[in-house]
Write a protein that holds these residues in place. Structure first.
Motif, short mmCIF file in Angstrom:
data_model
loop_
_atom_site.label_atom_id
_atom_site.label_comp_id
_atom_site.label_asym_id
_atom_site.label_seq_id
_atom_site.Cartn_x
_atom_site.Cartn_y
_atom_site.Cartn_z
N GLU A 74 0.73 -1.66 -0.30
CA GLU A 74 -0.05 -0.39 -0.01
C GLU A 74 1.02 1.30 0.01
N LEU B 156 -4.28 -1.45 -10.06
CA LEU B 156 -5.10 -1.30 -8.53
C LEU B 156 -4.72 -3.32 -8.38
N TYR C 226 -8.48 1.16 -2.80
CA TYR C 226 -8.43 2.11 -2.00
C TYR C 226 -8.99 2.64 -0.55
N ILE D 263 -3.63 3.74 -1.54
CA ILE D 263 -3.93 2.49 -2.95
C ILE D 263 -3.39 1.33 -2.33
#
Length: 140
Positions: free
Chosen positions: A25, A63, A71, A135
């Motif tokens: 992250e 992602l 997120y 994210i």
């Protein structure tokens, strides 16, 4: 110089993005975030906003589609009469690249705790209240 890397991304930040693995992250924080106390690795991007950095990062950064969320945002603290309009901008930017992305809202201290385990914290000059976002990196 390299081609196709947004010029807003510093060499140090690009290196960190390259070093991150699946599920790691990245916290992109506003100017008020206690980054130096919380972050394992802190990169400064003073003078830049979260939306412009988020947009540039997502040009390079997939992602994590396998996670329950891609997120996370810090919930508004009870009693604060604030509507973080910047969240709409974050959502629009993310939806352009990842239309199925899911958000997770975290209580303030849970967000801080989650940030302690982040690969890095990118501190910006963002002044919007509740302008922090985490994210989660996916795979290509």
């Amino acid at each position: 110089m390299l081609k196709k890397i947004p010029s807003i991304l510093s060499p140090i930040l690009v290196k960190i993005l390259m070093e991150m693995g699946h599920g790691d992250e990245l916290v992109i924080s506003d100017a008020n975030f206690p980054a130096e106390r919380i972050g394992q690795r802190v990169v400064r991007a003073d003078g830049h906003t979260v939306p412009e950095l988020l947009k540039a990062i997502l040009e390079l950064f997939p992602l994590d589609k396998y996670s329950e969320y891609q997120y996370a945002l810090m919930e508004v603290v009870k009693g604060d009469d604030v509507e973080p309009v910047i969240w709409n901008e974050y959502s629009e930017i993310i939806q352009q690249e990842h239309p199925d992305a899911q958000v997770k809202y975290m209580e303030r201290f849970d967000f801080y705790k989650q940030s302690e385990g982040a690969f890095a914290v990118l501190i910006t000059g963002e002044t919007a209240l509740y302008g922090n976002i985490i994210i989660k990196k996916g795979v290509i």
